[in-house]
Design a protein around this motif. Structure first.
Motif, PDB file in Angstrom:
ATOM      1  N   GLU A  84       0.709  -1.272   0.108  1.00 25.67           N
ATOM      2  CA  GLU A  84      -0.023  -0.041  -0.067  1.00 25.67           C
ATOM      3  C   GLU A  84       0.871   1.061  -0.001  1.00 25.67           C
ATOM      4  O   GLU A  84       0.546   2.319  -0.562  1.00 25.67           O
ATOM      5  CB  GLU A  84      -0.928   0.017   1.242  1.00 25.67           C
ATOM      6  N   LEU A  85       2.080   1.005   0.718  1.00 28.92           N
ATOM      7  CA  LEU A  85       2.804   2.266   0.776  1.00 28.92           C
ATOM      8  C   LEU A  85       4.238   2.038  -0.071  1.00 28.92           C
ATOM      9  O   LEU A  85       5.285   3.017   0.000  1.00 28.92           O
ATOM     10  CB  LEU A  85       3.446   2.487   2.174  1.00 28.92           C
ATOM     11  N   GLY A  86       3.900   1.278  -1.251  1.00 29.11           N
ATOM     12  CA  GLY A  86       5.191   1.073  -2.267  1.00 29.11           C
ATOM     13  C   GLY A  86       6.376   0.073  -1.794  1.00 29.11           C
ATOM     14  O   GLY A  86       7.241   0.223  -2.415  1.00 29.11           O
ATOM     15  N   GLY A  87       5.943  -0.701  -0.546  1.00 30.22           N
ATOM     16  CA  GLY A  87       6.961  -1.615  -0.417  1.00 30.22           C
ATOM     17  C   GLY A  87       7.240  -2.654  -1.267  1.00 30.22           C
ATOM     18  O   GLY A  87       6.397  -3.236  -1.906  1.00 30.22           O
ATOM     19  N   ARG A  88       8.645  -3.132  -1.267  1.00 31.84           N
ATOM     20  CA  ARG A  88       9.013  -4.092  -2.185  1.00 31.84           C
ATOM     21  C   ARG A  88       9.880  -5.298  -1.559  1.00 31.84           C
ATOM     22  O   ARG A  88      11.126  -5.170  -1.708  1.00 31.84           O
ATOM     23  CB  ARG A  88       9.452  -3.767  -3.591  1.00 31.84           C
ATOM     24  N   TRP A  89       9.237  -5.937  -0.815  1.00 32.41           N
ATOM     25  CA  TRP A  89      10.063  -6.619  -0.006  1.00 32.41           C
ATOM     26  C   TRP A  89      10.835  -7.888  -0.655  1.00 32.41           C
ATOM     27  O   TRP A  89      10.622  -8.308  -1.633  1.00 32.41           O
ATOM     28  CB  TRP A  89       9.044  -7.854   0.941  1.00 32.41           C
ATOM     29  N   ARG A  90      12.338  -7.883  -0.124  1.00 33.75           N
ATOM     30  CA  ARG A  90      12.980  -9.175  -0.831  1.00 33.75           C
ATOM     31  C   ARG A  90      13.680  -9.796   0.323  1.00 33.75           C
ATOM     32  O   ARG A  90      13.892  -9.197   1.616  1.00 33.75           O
ATOM     33  CB  ARG A  90      14.260  -7.942  -1.547  1.00 33.75           C
ATOM     34  N   PRO A  91      14.134 -10.994   0.100  1.00 34.95           N
ATOM     35  CA  PRO A  91      14.650 -11.587   1.214  1.00 34.95           C
ATOM     36  C   PRO A  91      15.820 -11.108   1.989  1.00 34.95           C
ATOM     37  O   PRO A  91      16.722 -10.637   1.118  1.00 34.95           O
ATOM     38  CB  PRO A  91      14.946 -13.087   0.695  1.00 34.95           C
ATOM     39  N   VAL A  92      16.041 -11.253   3.124  1.00 37.27           N
ATOM     40  CA  VAL A  92      17.017 -10.686   3.930  1.00 37.27           C
ATOM     41  C   VAL A  92      17.802 -11.854   4.531  1.00 37.27           C
ATOM     42  O   VAL A  92      17.142 -12.538   5.414  1.00 37.27           O
ATOM     43  CB  VAL A  92      16.679  -9.592   5.176  1.00 37.27           C
ATOM     44  N   PRO A  93      19.162 -12.342   4.270  1.00 31.06           N
ATOM     45  CA  PRO A  93      19.529 -13.389   4.670  1.00 31.06           C
ATOM     46  C   PRO A  93      19.425 -13.550   6.185  1.00 31.06           C
ATOM     47  O   PRO A  93      19.877 -12.577   6.769  1.00 31.06           O
ATOM     48  CB  PRO A  93      21.098 -13.367   4.225  1.00 31.06           C
ATOM     49  N   GLY A  94      18.809 -14.761   6.597  1.00 30.85           N
ATOM     50  CA  GLY A  94      18.648 -15.092   8.054  1.00 30.85           C
ATOM     51  C   GLY A  94      17.579 -14.187   8.929  1.00 30.85           C
ATOM     52  O   GLY A  94      17.385 -14.287  10.288  1.00 30.85           O
ATOM     53  N   CYS A  95      16.618 -13.651   8.072  1.00 27.92           N
ATOM     54  CA  CYS A  95      15.679 -12.656   8.773  1.00 27.92           C
ATOM     55  C   CYS A  95      14.230 -13.142   8.185  1.00 27.92           C
ATOM     56  O   CYS A  95      14.128 -14.116   7.375  1.00 27.92           O
ATOM     57  CB  CYS A  95      15.871 -11.257   8.224  1.00 27.92           C
ATOM     58  N   VAL A  96      13.291 -12.923   9.066  1.00 26.22           N
ATOM     59  CA  VAL A  96      11.743 -13.321   8.758  1.00 26.22           C
ATOM     60  C   VAL A  96      11.284 -12.013   7.959  1.00 26.22           C
ATOM     61  O   VAL A  96      11.320 -10.766   8.298  1.00 26.22           O
ATOM     62  CB  VAL A  96      11.267 -13.525  10.255  1.00 26.22           C
ATOM     63  N   LYS A  97      10.316 -12.430   6.963  1.00 24.64           N
ATOM     64  CA  LYS A  97       9.713 -11.279   6.501  1.00 24.64           C
ATOM     65  C   LYS A  97       8.707 -10.790   7.399  1.00 24.64           C
ATOM     66  O   LYS A  97       7.910 -11.592   7.917  1.00 24.64           O
ATOM     67  CB  LYS A  97       8.771 -12.028   5.231  1.00 24.64           C
ATOM     68  N   PRO A  98       8.682  -9.273   7.578  1.00 25.92           N
ATOM     69  CA  PRO A  98       7.494  -8.919   8.415  1.00 25.92           C
ATOM     70  C   PRO A  98       5.991  -9.142   8.143  1.00 25.92           C
ATOM     71  O   PRO A  98       5.726  -9.400   6.781  1.00 25.92           O
ATOM     72  CB  PRO A  98       7.762  -7.281   8.533  1.00 25.92           C
ATOM     73  N   THR A  99       5.063  -9.489   9.145  1.00 24.96           N
ATOM     74  CA  THR A  99       3.617  -9.547   8.773  1.00 24.96           C
ATOM     75  C   THR A  99       2.887  -8.378   9.068  1.00 24.96           C
ATOM     76  O   THR A  99       1.864  -8.127   8.618  1.00 24.96           O
ATOM     77  CB  THR A  99       3.375 -10.791   9.358  1.00 24.96           C
ATOM     78  N   ARG A 100       3.560  -7.466   9.796  1.00 26.99           N
ATOM     79  CA  ARG A 100       2.574  -6.353  10.233  1.00 26.99           C
ATOM     80  C   ARG A 100       3.687  -5.217  10.788  1.00 26.99           C
ATOM     81  O   ARG A 100       4.950  -5.560  10.882  1.00 26.99           O
ATOM     82  CB  ARG A 100       1.737  -6.537  11.372  1.00 26.99           C
ATOM     83  N   TYR A 101       3.090  -4.006  11.032  1.00 23.54           N
ATOM     84  CA  TYR A 101       3.860  -3.122  11.894  1.00 23.54           C
ATOM     85  C   TYR A 101       3.935  -3.521  13.331  1.00 23.54           C
ATOM     86  O   TYR A 101       3.187  -4.196  13.729  1.00 23.54           O
ATOM     87  CB  TYR A 101       3.427  -1.673  11.532  1.00 23.54           C
ATOM     88  N   CYS A 102       4.552  -2.480  14.029  1.00 25.91           N
ATOM     89  CA  CYS A 102       4.693  -2.741  15.626  1.00 25.91           C
ATOM     90  C   CYS A 102       3.422  -2.382  16.341  1.00 25.91           C
ATOM     91  O   CYS A 102       2.854  -1.710  15.769  1.00 25.91           O
ATOM     92  CB  CYS A 102       5.801  -1.877  16.017  1.00 25.91           C
ATOM     93  N   LEU A 103       3.302  -3.189  17.486  1.00 27.33           N
ATOM     94  CA  LEU A 103       1.886  -2.900  17.948  1.00 27.33           C
ATOM     95  C   LEU A 103       2.298  -3.163  19.486  1.00 27.33           C
ATOM     96  O   LEU A 103       3.406  -3.547  19.792  1.00 27.33           O
ATOM     97  CB  LEU A 103       0.950  -4.099  17.780  1.00 27.33           C
ATOM     98  N   PRO A 104       1.327  -2.569  20.430  1.00 29.72           N
ATOM     99  CA  PRO A 104       1.548  -2.857  21.820  1.00 29.72           C
ATOM    100  C   PRO A 104       1.841  -4.181  22.207  1.00 29.72           C
ATOM    101  O   PRO A 104       1.230  -4.998  21.782  1.00 29.72           O
ATOM    102  CB  PRO A 104       0.292  -2.292  22.491  1.00 29.72           C
ATOM    103  N   GLY A 105       2.982  -4.595  23.177  1.00 31.18           N
ATOM    104  CA  GLY A 105       3.298  -5.676  23.529  1.00 31.18           C
ATOM    105  C   GLY A 105       4.372  -5.822  22.875  1.00 31.18           C
ATOM    106  O   GLY A 105       4.934  -6.947  23.304  1.00 31.18           O
ATOM    107  N   ASP A 106       4.622  -5.560  21.728  1.00 27.98           N
ATOM    108  CA  ASP A 106       6.207  -6.091  21.085  1.00 27.98           C
ATOM    109  C   ASP A 106       7.384  -5.491  21.970  1.00 27.98           C
ATOM    110  O   ASP A 106       7.229  -4.383  22.605  1.00 27.98           O
ATOM    111  CB  ASP A 106       6.216  -5.209  19.604  1.00 27.98           C
ATOM    112  N   VAL A 107       8.376  -6.147  21.569  1.00 34.26           N
ATOM    113  CA  VAL A 107       9.833  -5.666  22.136  1.00 34.26           C
ATOM    114  C   VAL A 107      10.633  -5.708  20.896  1.00 34.26           C
ATOM    115  O   VAL A 107      10.848  -6.632  20.129  1.00 34.26           O
ATOM    116  CB  VAL A 107      10.061  -6.705  23.329  1.00 34.26           C
TER     117      VAL A 107
END
Length: 321
Positions: free
Chosen positions: A278-301
């Motif tokens: 929606e904001l023009g994101g073009r995700w590409r794999p980052v070695p060793g990392c997880v694709k985000p599924t959402r933005y930060c929410l209360p309760g996250d660290v």
């Protein structure tokens, strides 16, 4: 040397990490060693940076000679932000991998992106990032290397720029993406870097400042971000488009850089923005990392880690709805 602010006896106090487990309280050590007249040099991190070599020499003496009663365990001692910068000069779009994953403006990667945060944005380790739904529903985090200026200068040459550095720390450039990214009907993207970047709790800083002598090459540091333990960002300062020295030169053409100013240097790939079409994101794999599924929410660290410095940890909490 690691320079920090800790809370003791109801107030923030300057301290130094004597070893991985022990803090030396600067004011108490001055008093114990009969160096009360030198107390202004270690009043806080900005005073220490401004004092130059004399301040660092005093700090090293305090760490080496301070008696046991001036030492505190790091574990269980609350840390504050290591400084309240007079100005935070910020650059964005400074990592090639991050530019590849997001919507870019016509100037992205052509010149350093220039915006400012204030001391009002700063929080310290373990302090809460506030997700205020009246401001944003797309709260994102970016681990960034922060340069702490120690010696004043204007129009600083690139070759001499690192001589003006007091040390380095970590900043989490918290961003309201839905306030930042704008697109015209013609498809042109631009950034609103006021409300999108500068707001309460948008600049977690810490956990301490590592002096320049311990980081001989700021362009060879690994960066990582974890959210709830999931690896989201992994990169290296070697991937900066404009180096720390070049950014110091760039910002010094607009400002006389002074002790206590901070320059933050951009972030690598792996932001939540990358997974937001929606904001023009073009995700590409980052070695060793997880694709985000959402933005930060209360309760996250959020944990922001930089090699040679440490880890800055902050929870996310709900703001007034």
């Amino acid at each position: 040397m690691r320079v920090l602010m800790h809370r003791a006896r109801g107030a923030p106090r300057l301290g130094f990490l004597a070893d991985p487990e022990t803090i030396v309280d600067a004011a108490d050590a001055c008093a114990a060693l009969g160096r009360g007249a030198d107390r202004p040099l270690v009043a806080d991190a900005i005073a220490l940076a401004a004092a130059g070599d004399a301040g660092l020499a005093l700090a090293r003496e305090l760490v080496a000679s301070a008696p046991a009663e001036t030492r505190l365990p790091l574990a269980g001692t609350p840390l504050c932000a290591p400084m309240r910068p007079s100005t935070i000069l910020c650059t964005g779009s400074n990592y090639r991998e991050h530019n590849a994953e997001k919507a870019n403006t016509p100037l992205s990667a052509k010149e350093p992106e220039f915006f400012v945060k204030t001391a009002d944005c700063v929080i310290g380790p373990e302090e809460a990032i506030v997700q205020d739904p009246r401001l944003t529903t797309k709260l994102d985090c970016e681990t960034e290397l922060a340069i702490v200026i120690g010696r004043p200068g204007r129009h600083i040459p690139v070759a001499a720029a690192l001589d003006h550095v007091f040390g380095y720390t970590i900043v989490n450039d918290v961003t309201a993406r839905d306030r930042q990214v704008r697109t015209s009907p013609e498809g042109v993207t631009w950034y609103e870097l006021g409300r999108g970047k500068a707001f309460d709790t948008s600049a977690p800083l810490g956990p301490w400042i590592v002096t320049r002598d311990e980081i001989p090459d700021p362009q060879a540091l690994a960066l990582r971000t974890r959210i709830n333990g999931e690896p989201r960002q992994a990169g290296s300062t070697a991937s900066m488009i404009w180096s720390c020295a070049e950014l110091i030169h760039f910002f010094s053409t607009s400002f006389t850089l002074r002790p206590g100013m901070v320059i933050i240097t951009g972030t690598p790939a792996g932001t939540a923005w990358s997974a937001d079409p929606e904001l023009g994101g073009r995700w590409r794999p980052v070695p060793g990392c997880v694709k985000p599924t959402r933005y930060c929410l209360p309760g996250d660290v959020v944990e922001s880690e930089i090699e040679g410095i440490g880890t800055l940890r902050n929870p996310v909490v709900a703001g007034a709805g």
